[in-house]
Design a protein around this motif. Structure first.
Motif, PDB file in Angstrom:
ATOM      1  N   PHE A  51      -3.846  -6.557   0.009  1.00 36.86           N
ATOM      2  CA  PHE A  51      -4.019  -5.766   1.223  1.00 36.86           C
ATOM      3  C   PHE A  51      -5.474  -5.344   1.391  1.00 36.86           C
ATOM      4  O   PHE A  51      -6.048  -4.847   0.440  1.00 36.86           O
ATOM      5  CB  PHE A  51      -3.111  -4.533   1.163  1.00 36.86           C
ATOM      6  N   PRO A  52      -6.084  -5.572   2.511  1.00 40.16           N
ATOM      7  CA  PRO A  52      -5.523  -6.019   3.797  1.00 40.16           C
ATOM      8  C   PRO A  52      -5.546  -7.530   4.034  1.00 40.16           C
ATOM      9  O   PRO A  52      -5.204  -7.951   5.139  1.00 40.16           O
ATOM     10  CB  PRO A  52      -6.450  -5.326   4.794  1.00 40.16           C
ATOM     11  N   ALA A  53      -5.883  -8.344   3.020  1.00 37.54           N
ATOM     12  CA  ALA A  53      -6.035  -9.784   3.260  1.00 37.54           C
ATOM     13  C   ALA A  53      -4.785 -10.431   3.862  1.00 37.54           C
ATOM     14  O   ALA A  53      -4.881 -11.344   4.678  1.00 37.54           O
ATOM     15  CB  ALA A  53      -6.411 -10.488   1.958  1.00 37.54           C
ATOM     16  N   ILE A  54      -3.603  -9.945   3.465  1.00 36.88           N
ATOM     17  CA  ILE A  54      -2.357 -10.541   3.965  1.00 36.88           C
ATOM     18  C   ILE A  54      -2.279 -10.470   5.492  1.00 36.88           C
ATOM     19  O   ILE A  54      -1.734 -11.362   6.140  1.00 36.88           O
ATOM     20  CB  ILE A  54      -1.108  -9.861   3.312  1.00 36.88           C
TER      21      ILE A  54
ATOM     22  N   TYR B 166       0.546 -13.916  -1.390  1.00 40.20           N
ATOM     23  CA  TYR B 166       0.591 -12.458  -1.313  1.00 40.20           C
ATOM     24  C   TYR B 166       1.983 -11.934  -1.634  1.00 40.20           C
ATOM     25  O   TYR B 166       2.140 -10.895  -2.276  1.00 40.20           O
ATOM     26  CB  TYR B 166       0.129 -11.986   0.063  1.00 40.20           C
ATOM     27  N   MET B 191      -5.300  -0.556  -2.498  1.00 37.12           N
ATOM     28  CA  MET B 191      -5.155  -1.129  -1.163  1.00 37.12           C
ATOM     29  C   MET B 191      -6.007  -0.369  -0.145  1.00 37.12           C
ATOM     30  O   MET B 191      -6.633  -0.972   0.738  1.00 37.12           O
ATOM     31  CB  MET B 191      -3.686  -1.120  -0.731  1.00 37.12           C
TER      32      MET B 191
END
Lengths: 103, 237
Positions: A51-54, B166, B191
């Motif tokens: 996250f946040p790549a997804i 992911y 995150m």
């Protein structure tokens, strides 16, 4: 410049980075701080990479969110890696088909 | 015993291979589009086995950059593997001969590290070999297909496959967090910080590979300082 020189440098540097700690750190580490640090590394690292790549890995933001939400729910139910991965893929696939169908 | 570990690794490697195929497909496409031939594109994937590093490497090749630039970029982007290898160096079953370390290091990707670090107790090099036996062909063949076929796979298939990796990461980190509140905070903080590095102006100038190291070191050190792990907890992980 020869393409093979580039590839050699790329592959060589990457391999050394991966190999040196494994070849050098052969003794058990005794420091409790380092041990605790290494215990937390996978969680911090994988979370930071997810996250946040997804959100930007898919064609639309909304399908990325769908994949994320479904993966979190299925992972929370302690399903296997393959099942979680496939459910996330399916969620993205279905979501994007719906978007295309509406548009 | 070795065969059993190898099989376990194979099984853990399936979602990895799947996700790799999608990412390396894109890599193959881009490499050929930029002027490399099919063989060169595949050779890069086979010898590097890393995503961000290869994409950055392509940019340098296309821009006719220097070899120093190439080496430095790879160090910055791939430095996180040092942390991963260090973690695995402590987890590796000591009964296996030393030379295995030279082989498993070749396959120390984010994903293989993830499944290995998440496996219970000590880990056998054969588990790594099993995962590598699926991951390396997935990565290499994906590049080959991408390089040969160009845009034959429709976007929505690539899009759906890209999320596999992911999903797998989440499947690794979430179950243990149900039993350990500190892990929940580690995950949320990591995150949040990683989002800050992506979206906050100034911070977003830092390369993604480097920001992952910064986030990992900060969060893991903070957690280790505030909530040191007791011996039995570690054994259970």
């Amino acid at each position: 410049m020869s393409i093979y020189l580039y590839i050699l440098v790329m592959a060589g540097v990457t391999y050394l980075i991966r190999m040196l700690p494994l070849a050098l750190a052969t003794k058990e580490i005794n420091s409790n701080f380092i041990k605790s640090f290494l215990y937390y590394v996978p969680y911090a690292c994988l979370a930071a990479m997810t996250f946040p790549a997804i959100l930007s890995s898919t064609e639309f933001l909304i399908s990325g969110i769908a994949g994320l939400v479904v993966a979190v729910i299925v992972a929370y139910k302690e399903k296997s890696l393959v099942v979680v991965a496939l459910c996330a893929c399916a969620a993205v696939f279905i979501c994007e088909r719906i978007i295309v169908w509406i548009a | 015993m070795n065969l059993e570990n190898f099989k376990k690794g194979l099984k853990a490697g399936i979602p990895i291979g799947l996700g790799y195929f999608a990412v390396s497909f894109t890599f193959g496409m881009m490499a050929v589009k930029g002027g490399l031939n099919i063989w060169e594109s595949v050779l890069i994937s086979l010898t590097n086995l890393t995503s961000a590093g290869q994409f950055a490497g392509l940019d340098i090749i296309f821009a006719n950059g220097t070899l120093w630039e190439m080496a430095f970029t790879q160090i910055i982007i791939n430095l996180r593997y040092m942390l991963m290898s260090l973690t695995i160096s402590q987890k590796l079953d000591k009964r296996y001969p030393f030379f295995h370390r030279f082989f498993i290091s070749f396959g120390m990707t984010d994903e293989i590290f993830g499944v290995s670090a998440a496996s219970s107790g000590k880990v056998s090099p054969f588990f790594h070999y099993g995962a590598m036996a699926v991951a390396i062909p997935g990565w290499t063949l994906g590049t080959l297909v991408g390089a040969v076929a160009g845009s034959i796979l429709p976007n929505f298939i690539i899009s759906a496959l890209s999320v596999a990796i992911y999903g797998m990461f989440l499947a690794i980190i979430i179950p243990p967090a149900k039993k350990n509140k500190t892990l929940v905070w580690v995950i949320i903080l990591a995150m949040a910080l990683s989002s800050a590095f992506k979206y906050i102006p100034g911070l977003n100038k830092i390369s993604s590979g480097f920001s992952i190291i910064i986030v990992t070191v900060l969060v893991a050190a903070l957690a280790a300082w505030l909530r040191p792990v007791k011996e039995e907890e570690e054994a259970a992980s």
